[in-house]
Design a protein around this motif. Structure first.
Motif, PDB file in Angstrom:
ATOM      1  N   ARG A   1       1.708   2.711  -5.153  1.00 21.57           N
ATOM      2  CA  ARG A   1       1.361   3.285  -6.451  1.00 21.57           C
ATOM      3  C   ARG A   1       2.135   2.599  -7.578  1.00 21.57           C
ATOM      4  O   ARG A   1       1.600   2.331  -8.655  1.00 21.57           O
ATOM      5  N   ARG A   2       3.410   2.301  -7.308  1.00 17.29           N
ATOM      6  CA  ARG A   2       4.239   1.627  -8.295  1.00 17.29           C
ATOM      7  C   ARG A   2       3.711   0.217  -8.576  1.00 17.29           C
ATOM      8  O   ARG A   2       3.680  -0.228  -9.734  1.00 17.29           O
ATOM      9  N   TYR A   3       3.257  -0.476  -7.539  1.00 20.50           N
ATOM     10  CA  TYR A   3       2.715  -1.825  -7.708  1.00 20.50           C
ATOM     11  C   TYR A   3       1.411  -1.796  -8.504  1.00 20.50           C
ATOM     12  O   TYR A   3       1.190  -2.639  -9.369  1.00 20.50           O
ATOM     13  N   LEU A   4       0.551  -0.807  -8.240  1.00 24.75           N
ATOM     14  CA  LEU A   4      -0.678  -0.683  -9.016  1.00 24.75           C
ATOM     15  C   LEU A   4      -0.374  -0.369 -10.488  1.00 24.75           C
ATOM     16  O   LEU A   4      -1.052  -0.860 -11.389  1.00 24.75           O
ATOM     17  N   GLN A   5       0.650   0.445 -10.737  1.00 24.78           N
ATOM     18  CA  GLN A   5       1.038   0.747 -12.113  1.00 24.78           C
ATOM     19  C   GLN A   5       1.563  -0.507 -12.803  1.00 24.78           C
ATOM     20  O   GLN A   5       1.272  -0.748 -13.972  1.00 24.78           O
ATOM     21  N   TYR A   6       2.293  -1.338 -12.062  1.00 26.00           N
ATOM     22  CA  TYR A   6       2.783  -2.601 -12.612  1.00 26.00           C
ATOM     23  C   TYR A   6       1.606  -3.497 -13.004  1.00 26.00           C
ATOM     24  O   TYR A   6       1.613  -4.116 -14.079  1.00 26.00           O
ATOM     25  N   ILE A   7       0.575  -3.566 -12.172  1.00 23.25           N
ATOM     26  CA  ILE A   7      -0.612  -4.368 -12.470  1.00 23.25           C
ATOM     27  C   ILE A   7      -1.328  -3.818 -13.702  1.00 23.25           C
ATOM     28  O   ILE A   7      -1.771  -4.579 -14.568  1.00 23.25           O
TER      29      ILE A   7
ATOM     30  N   TYR B   1      -7.242   0.954  -3.921  1.00 25.74           N
ATOM     31  CA  TYR B   1      -6.457   2.186  -3.901  1.00 25.74           C
ATOM     32  C   TYR B   1      -5.090   1.937  -3.274  1.00 25.74           C
ATOM     33  O   TYR B   1      -4.905   0.954  -2.547  1.00 25.74           O
ATOM     34  N   PRO B   2      -4.128   2.829  -3.520  1.00 28.40           N
ATOM     35  CA  PRO B   2      -2.815   2.664  -2.903  1.00 28.40           C
ATOM     36  C   PRO B   2      -2.869   2.628  -1.372  1.00 28.40           C
ATOM     37  O   PRO B   2      -2.099   1.901  -0.745  1.00 28.40           O
ATOM     38  N   SER B   3      -3.803   3.365  -0.775  1.00 30.66           N
ATOM     39  CA  SER B   3      -3.904   3.347   0.689  1.00 30.66           C
ATOM     40  C   SER B   3      -4.295   1.958   1.206  1.00 30.66           C
ATOM     41  O   SER B   3      -3.892   1.565   2.306  1.00 30.66           O
TER      42      SER B   3
ATOM     43  N   ALA C   1      -2.048  -0.519   3.773  1.00 28.66           N
ATOM     44  CA  ALA C   1      -2.560  -1.241   4.942  1.00 28.66           C
ATOM     45  C   ALA C   1      -2.313  -2.744   4.838  1.00 28.66           C
ATOM     46  O   ALA C   1      -2.029  -3.402   5.838  1.00 28.66           O
ATOM     47  N   ILE C   2      -2.397  -3.297   3.631  1.00 29.00           N
ATOM     48  CA  ILE C   2      -2.223  -4.741   3.455  1.00 29.00           C
ATOM     49  C   ILE C   2      -0.757  -5.149   3.597  1.00 29.00           C
ATOM     50  O   ILE C   2      -0.421  -6.065   4.351  1.00 29.00           O
ATOM     51  N   TYR C   3       0.122  -4.469   2.867  1.00 31.76           N
ATOM     52  CA  TYR C   3       1.526  -4.866   2.828  1.00 31.76           C
ATOM     53  C   TYR C   3       2.417  -4.129   3.831  1.00 31.76           C
ATOM     54  O   TYR C   3       3.519  -4.576   4.117  1.00 31.76           O
ATOM     55  N   GLY C   4       1.985  -2.986   4.303  1.00 33.54           N
ATOM     56  CA  GLY C   4       2.821  -2.219   5.229  1.00 33.54           C
ATOM     57  C   GLY C   4       3.958  -1.501   4.532  1.00 33.54           C
ATOM     58  O   GLY C   4       4.949  -1.156   5.171  1.00 33.54           O
ATOM     59  N   LYS C   5       3.837  -1.282   3.240  1.00 34.77           N
ATOM     60  CA  LYS C   5       4.870  -0.581   2.471  1.00 34.77           C
ATOM     61  C   LYS C   5       4.506   0.900   2.365  1.00 34.77           C
ATOM     62  O   LYS C   5       3.468   1.336   2.833  1.00 34.77           O
ATOM     63  N   SER C   6       5.355   1.658   1.693  1.00 33.90           N
ATOM     64  CA  SER C   6       5.100   3.087   1.538  1.00 33.90           C
ATOM     65  C   SER C   6       4.039   3.316   0.466  1.00 33.90           C
ATOM     66  O   SER C   6       3.731   2.440  -0.344  1.00 33.90           O
TER      67      SER C   6
END
Length: 126
Positions: A85-91, A69-71, A75-80
């Motif tokens: 959500r944008r990174y998951l959409q890219y994947i 999940y985005p949450s 926690a992993i990357y420390g990003k917003s």
């Protein structure tokens, strides 16, 4: 007519063997685990089966899951959350999944080149 009642006897439970104070102190200084603190080992011996074991049993707070999940990414990357959500959409676009489809942890690890065991353990413990 009435049966004679037996007197109640308090059961005796043998205590566990406790390692020496120096051994417990060395283990605590090596692991910094509060279970290994010498003063708490004696108290925890009755409550926790693995109080004297050198390797702890792993207990997760929740059931195992396959989806990331985005949450988790926050926690992993420390990003917003928006970036996650944008990174998951890219994947999803890279794999060919439709918009809003769940991304599995294996798919995420394959795209991000991270170790599956490390990510799965981190997600389950957080």
């Amino acid at each position: 007519m009435l049966a004679e009642a037996k007197a109640f006897k308090i059961p005796h439970y043998p205590s566990r063997k406790i390692a020496s104070y120096q051994t417990l102190r060395r283990r605590f200084l090596r692991t910094r685990d509060f279970y290994d603190h010498p003063s708490s080992v004696e108290w925890d011996a009755i409550l926790y089966r693995d109080a004297h074991e050198p390797e702890r049993l792993v207990f997760y707070k929740r059931d195992a899951r396959l989806v990331i999940y985005p949450s988790d990414l926050v926690a992993i990357y420390g990003k917003s959350a928006r970036t996650a959500r944008r990174y998951l959409q890219y994947i999803r676009e890279e794999i060919g999944l439709p918009k809003g489809a769940p991304v599995t942890i294996k798919d995420f690890c394959a795209q991000s080149h991270l170790d599956y065991e490390t990510i799965h353990t981190f997600i389950m413990e957080s």
